[in-house]
Motif scaffolding. Structure first.
Motif, PDB file in Angstrom:
ATOM      1  N   ARG A 118       0.834  -1.206   0.000  1.00 49.59           N
ATOM      2  CA  ARG A 118       0.000   0.000   0.000  1.00 49.59           C
ATOM      3  C   ARG A 118       0.869   1.256   0.000  1.00 49.59           C
ATOM      4  O   ARG A 118       0.646   2.184  -0.768  1.00 49.59           O
ATOM      5  CB  ARG A 118      -0.948   0.012   1.198  1.00 49.59           C
ATOM      6  CG  ARG A 118      -1.815   1.269   1.228  1.00 49.59           C
ATOM      7  CD  ARG A 118      -2.803   1.333   2.380  1.00 49.59           C
ATOM      8  NE  ARG A 118      -2.218   1.034   3.660  1.00 49.59           N
ATOM      9  CZ  ARG A 118      -2.460  -0.058   4.362  1.00 49.59           C
ATOM     10  NH1 ARG A 118      -3.282  -0.985   3.903  1.00 49.59           N
ATOM     11  NH2 ARG A 118      -1.885  -0.238   5.533  1.00 49.59           N
ATOM     12  N   THR A 119       1.896   1.268   0.824  1.00 49.00           N
ATOM     13  CA  THR A 119       2.773   2.428   0.913  1.00 49.00           C
ATOM     14  C   THR A 119       3.446   2.698  -0.430  1.00 49.00           C
ATOM     15  O   THR A 119       3.461   3.836  -0.907  1.00 49.00           O
ATOM     16  CB  THR A 119       3.840   2.218   2.006  1.00 49.00           C
ATOM     17  OG1 THR A 119       3.175   1.981   3.248  1.00 49.00           O
ATOM     18  CG2 THR A 119       4.738   3.423   2.138  1.00 49.00           C
ATOM     19  N   VAL A 120       3.962   1.664  -1.047  1.00 46.37           N
ATOM     20  CA  VAL A 120       4.649   1.822  -2.332  1.00 46.37           C
ATOM     21  C   VAL A 120       3.675   2.284  -3.413  1.00 46.37           C
ATOM     22  O   VAL A 120       3.973   3.198  -4.182  1.00 46.37           O
ATOM     23  CB  VAL A 120       5.362   0.515  -2.735  1.00 46.37           C
ATOM     24  CG1 VAL A 120       5.841   0.571  -4.166  1.00 46.37           C
ATOM     25  CG2 VAL A 120       6.536   0.247  -1.800  1.00 46.37           C
ATOM     26  N   VAL A 121       2.490   1.692  -3.471  1.00 50.08           N
ATOM     27  CA  VAL A 121       1.509   2.066  -4.493  1.00 50.08           C
ATOM     28  C   VAL A 121       1.068   3.518  -4.310  1.00 50.08           C
ATOM     29  O   VAL A 121       0.985   4.282  -5.276  1.00 50.08           O
ATOM     30  CB  VAL A 121       0.295   1.103  -4.468  1.00 50.08           C
ATOM     31  CG1 VAL A 121      -0.856   1.640  -5.301  1.00 50.08           C
ATOM     32  CG2 VAL A 121       0.711  -0.273  -4.967  1.00 50.08           C
ATOM     33  N   VAL A 122       0.826   3.925  -3.078  1.00 57.61           N
ATOM     34  CA  VAL A 122       0.419   5.319  -2.812  1.00 57.61           C
ATOM     35  C   VAL A 122       1.533   6.279  -3.218  1.00 57.61           C
ATOM     36  O   VAL A 122       1.288   7.285  -3.897  1.00 57.61           O
ATOM     37  CB  VAL A 122       0.030   5.511  -1.333  1.00 57.61           C
ATOM     38  CG1 VAL A 122      -0.089   6.987  -0.981  1.00 57.61           C
ATOM     39  CG2 VAL A 122      -1.287   4.800  -1.033  1.00 57.61           C
ATOM     40  N   LEU A 123       2.750   5.981  -2.828  1.00 61.13           N
ATOM     41  CA  LEU A 123       3.857   6.883  -3.161  1.00 61.13           C
ATOM     42  C   LEU A 123       4.124   6.932  -4.663  1.00 61.13           C
ATOM     43  O   LEU A 123       4.392   7.990  -5.221  1.00 61.13           O
ATOM     44  CB  LEU A 123       5.125   6.466  -2.415  1.00 61.13           C
ATOM     45  CG  LEU A 123       5.083   6.632  -0.900  1.00 61.13           C
ATOM     46  CD1 LEU A 123       6.366   6.117  -0.275  1.00 61.13           C
ATOM     47  CD2 LEU A 123       4.848   8.070  -0.512  1.00 61.13           C
ATOM     48  N   ARG A 124       4.030   5.782  -5.310  1.00 53.54           N
ATOM     49  CA  ARG A 124       4.320   5.742  -6.748  1.00 53.54           C
ATOM     50  C   ARG A 124       3.229   6.418  -7.575  1.00 53.54           C
ATOM     51  O   ARG A 124       3.506   7.173  -8.486  1.00 53.54           O
ATOM     52  CB  ARG A 124       4.477   4.289  -7.222  1.00 53.54           C
ATOM     53  CG  ARG A 124       5.731   3.606  -6.737  1.00 53.54           C
ATOM     54  CD  ARG A 124       6.960   3.937  -7.558  1.00 53.54           C
ATOM     55  NE  ARG A 124       6.848   3.345  -8.891  1.00 53.54           N
ATOM     56  CZ  ARG A 124       6.924   4.050 -10.018  1.00 53.54           C
ATOM     57  NH1 ARG A 124       7.135   5.325  -9.993  1.00 53.54           N
ATOM     58  NH2 ARG A 124       6.815   3.459 -11.184  1.00 53.54           N
ATOM     59  N   VAL A 134      11.053   6.709  -4.006  1.00 57.71           N
ATOM     60  CA  VAL A 134      10.313   5.848  -3.083  1.00 57.71           C
ATOM     61  C   VAL A 134      11.289   4.974  -2.304  1.00 57.71           C
ATOM     62  O   VAL A 134      11.165   4.826  -1.089  1.00 57.71           O
ATOM     63  CB  VAL A 134       9.271   4.989  -3.840  1.00 57.71           C
ATOM     64  CG1 VAL A 134       8.618   3.991  -2.904  1.00 57.71           C
ATOM     65  CG2 VAL A 134       8.221   5.873  -4.501  1.00 57.71           C
ATOM     66  N   ALA A 135      12.273   4.431  -2.989  1.00 57.11           N
ATOM     67  CA  ALA A 135      13.277   3.606  -2.320  1.00 57.11           C
ATOM     68  C   ALA A 135      14.024   4.412  -1.266  1.00 57.11           C
ATOM     69  O   ALA A 135      14.256   3.930  -0.151  1.00 57.11           O
ATOM     70  CB  ALA A 135      14.254   3.031  -3.351  1.00 57.11           C
ATOM     71  N   ALA A 136      14.357   5.655  -1.587  1.00 57.35           N
ATOM     72  CA  ALA A 136      15.073   6.501  -0.629  1.00 57.35           C
ATOM     73  C   ALA A 136      14.193   6.850   0.573  1.00 57.35           C
ATOM     74  O   ALA A 136      14.640   6.804   1.719  1.00 57.35           O
ATOM     75  CB  ALA A 136      15.559   7.778  -1.318  1.00 57.35           C
ATOM     76  N   VAL A 137      12.938   7.179   0.318  1.00 55.18           N
ATOM     77  CA  VAL A 137      12.015   7.547   1.400  1.00 55.18           C
ATOM     78  C   VAL A 137      11.818   6.376   2.353  1.00 55.18           C
ATOM     79  O   VAL A 137      11.812   6.550   3.572  1.00 55.18           O
ATOM     80  CB  VAL A 137      10.646   8.006   0.826  1.00 55.18           C
ATOM     81  CG1 VAL A 137       9.583   8.057   1.907  1.00 55.18           C
ATOM     82  CG2 VAL A 137      10.765   9.362   0.156  1.00 55.18           C
ATOM     83  N   LYS A 146      10.090  -1.990  -6.824  1.00 53.30           N
ATOM     84  CA  LYS A 146       9.486  -2.481  -8.070  1.00 53.30           C
ATOM     85  C   LYS A 146       8.658  -3.729  -7.818  1.00 53.30           C
ATOM     86  O   LYS A 146       7.549  -3.871  -8.342  1.00 53.30           O
ATOM     87  CB  LYS A 146      10.582  -2.765  -9.101  1.00 53.30           C
ATOM     88  CG  LYS A 146      11.251  -1.528  -9.641  1.00 53.30           C
ATOM     89  CD  LYS A 146      12.377  -1.907 -10.592  1.00 53.30           C
ATOM     90  CE  LYS A 146      13.159  -0.696 -11.060  1.00 53.30           C
ATOM     91  NZ  LYS A 146      14.268  -1.082 -11.934  1.00 53.30           N
ATOM     92  N   SER A 147       9.192  -4.640  -7.030  1.00 51.84           N
ATOM     93  CA  SER A 147       8.490  -5.882  -6.730  1.00 51.84           C
ATOM     94  C   SER A 147       7.188  -5.608  -5.973  1.00 51.84           C
ATOM     95  O   SER A 147       6.134  -6.147  -6.315  1.00 51.84           O
ATOM     96  CB  SER A 147       9.403  -6.789  -5.902  1.00 51.84           C
ATOM     97  OG  SER A 147       8.706  -7.917  -5.456  1.00 51.84           O
ATOM     98  N   GLN A 148       7.262  -4.752  -4.949  1.00 59.26           N
ATOM     99  CA  GLN A 148       6.060  -4.440  -4.178  1.00 59.26           C
ATOM    100  C   GLN A 148       5.038  -3.682  -5.022  1.00 59.26           C
ATOM    101  O   GLN A 148       3.838  -3.862  -4.858  1.00 59.26           O
ATOM    102  CB  GLN A 148       6.409  -3.659  -2.917  1.00 59.26           C
ATOM    103  CG  GLN A 148       7.073  -4.531  -1.881  1.00 59.26           C
ATOM    104  CD  GLN A 148       7.266  -3.833  -0.558  1.00 59.26           C
ATOM    105  OE1 GLN A 148       7.459  -2.627  -0.507  1.00 59.26           O
ATOM    106  NE2 GLN A 148       7.213  -4.598   0.511  1.00 59.26           N
ATOM    107  N   THR A 149       5.514  -2.846  -5.938  1.00 56.62           N
ATOM    108  CA  THR A 149       4.604  -2.150  -6.851  1.00 56.62           C
ATOM    109  C   THR A 149       3.870  -3.161  -7.723  1.00 56.62           C
ATOM    110  O   THR A 149       2.648  -3.112  -7.860  1.00 56.62           O
ATOM    111  CB  THR A 149       5.372  -1.149  -7.734  1.00 56.62           C
ATOM    112  OG1 THR A 149       6.033  -0.192  -6.909  1.00 56.62           O
ATOM    113  CG2 THR A 149       4.429  -0.423  -8.679  1.00 56.62           C
ATOM    114  N   SER A 150       4.613  -4.096  -8.285  1.00 57.60           N
ATOM    115  CA  SER A 150       4.020  -5.114  -9.153  1.00 57.60           C
ATOM    116  C   SER A 150       2.997  -5.959  -8.397  1.00 57.60           C
ATOM    117  O   SER A 150       1.883  -6.172  -8.869  1.00 57.60           O
ATOM    118  CB  SER A 150       5.128  -6.000  -9.729  1.00 57.60           C
ATOM    119  OG  SER A 150       4.571  -7.064 -10.457  1.00 57.60           O
TER     120      SER A 150
END
Length: 173
Positions: A118-124, A134-137, A146-150
């Protein structure tokens, strides 16, 4: 704080507050906890304003503060305490539009995702941040992002039953 610095802070926060709150809300899924996360971040920002306002990318810095405050809120033990067996009813208009219906479906689907996805999708996608940011944050590798986004997008498609979602969206892809 000097009056001119306080005025700068107030102007900055006033302009950015709706976006910061929207991001926090999407991360924690509750308006009150989102308010708390944003307030925590803005309190820290106020305390550091003299030094921080000269940061090269102030928006990214504040954005990171809000994301971390929201994630820290989720880690607190009291955030898992339920006072009721179900959430209180939220008043809605009788004639909910398709936009509201889509927003509710999307919000519920986002809440069903694991925290990391959820965090990755919201940020992306809500914040429109590149993978590197996103990786830095989050302090994760780009590959993990990338994996969590997918995985998150795949889960959203499944949860939303994409065909139903597109029908509600007026047939747009």
């Amino acid at each position: 704080m000097r009056p001119e610095l306080e005025q700068d802070y107030t102007q900055y926060v006033t302009a950015k507050l709706p976006r910061l709150h929207r991001i926090a809300y999407q991360l924690v899924g509750d308006r009150h906890r989102a308010d708390d996360a944003v307030q925590d971040a803005l309190t820290t920002l106020y305390q550091k304003w003299v030094r921080v306002r000269e940061v090269q990318n102030l928006d990214a810095y504040v954005h990171t503060m809000v994301v971390r405050a929201a994630l820290n809120d989720r880690r607190r033990l009291w955030s898992k305490v339920l006072l009721w067996d179900r959430p209180p009813d939220v008043a809605r208009e009788e004639s909910a539009s398709a936009d509201v219906e889509r927003q509710v479906l999307l919000r519920d689907a986002l809440r069903a995702l694991p925290d990391g996805q959820r965090t990755v999708v919201v940020l992306r996608f809500l914040c429109d941040l590149p993978v590197e940011e996103v990786a830095a944050v989050l302090g994760r590798s780009e590959g993990t992002v990338k994996s969590q986004t997918s995985h998150g997008i795949r889960a959203l498609r499944r949860l939303l039953n994409v065909e139903d979602f597109f029908v509600l969206n007026g047939g747009a892809a």
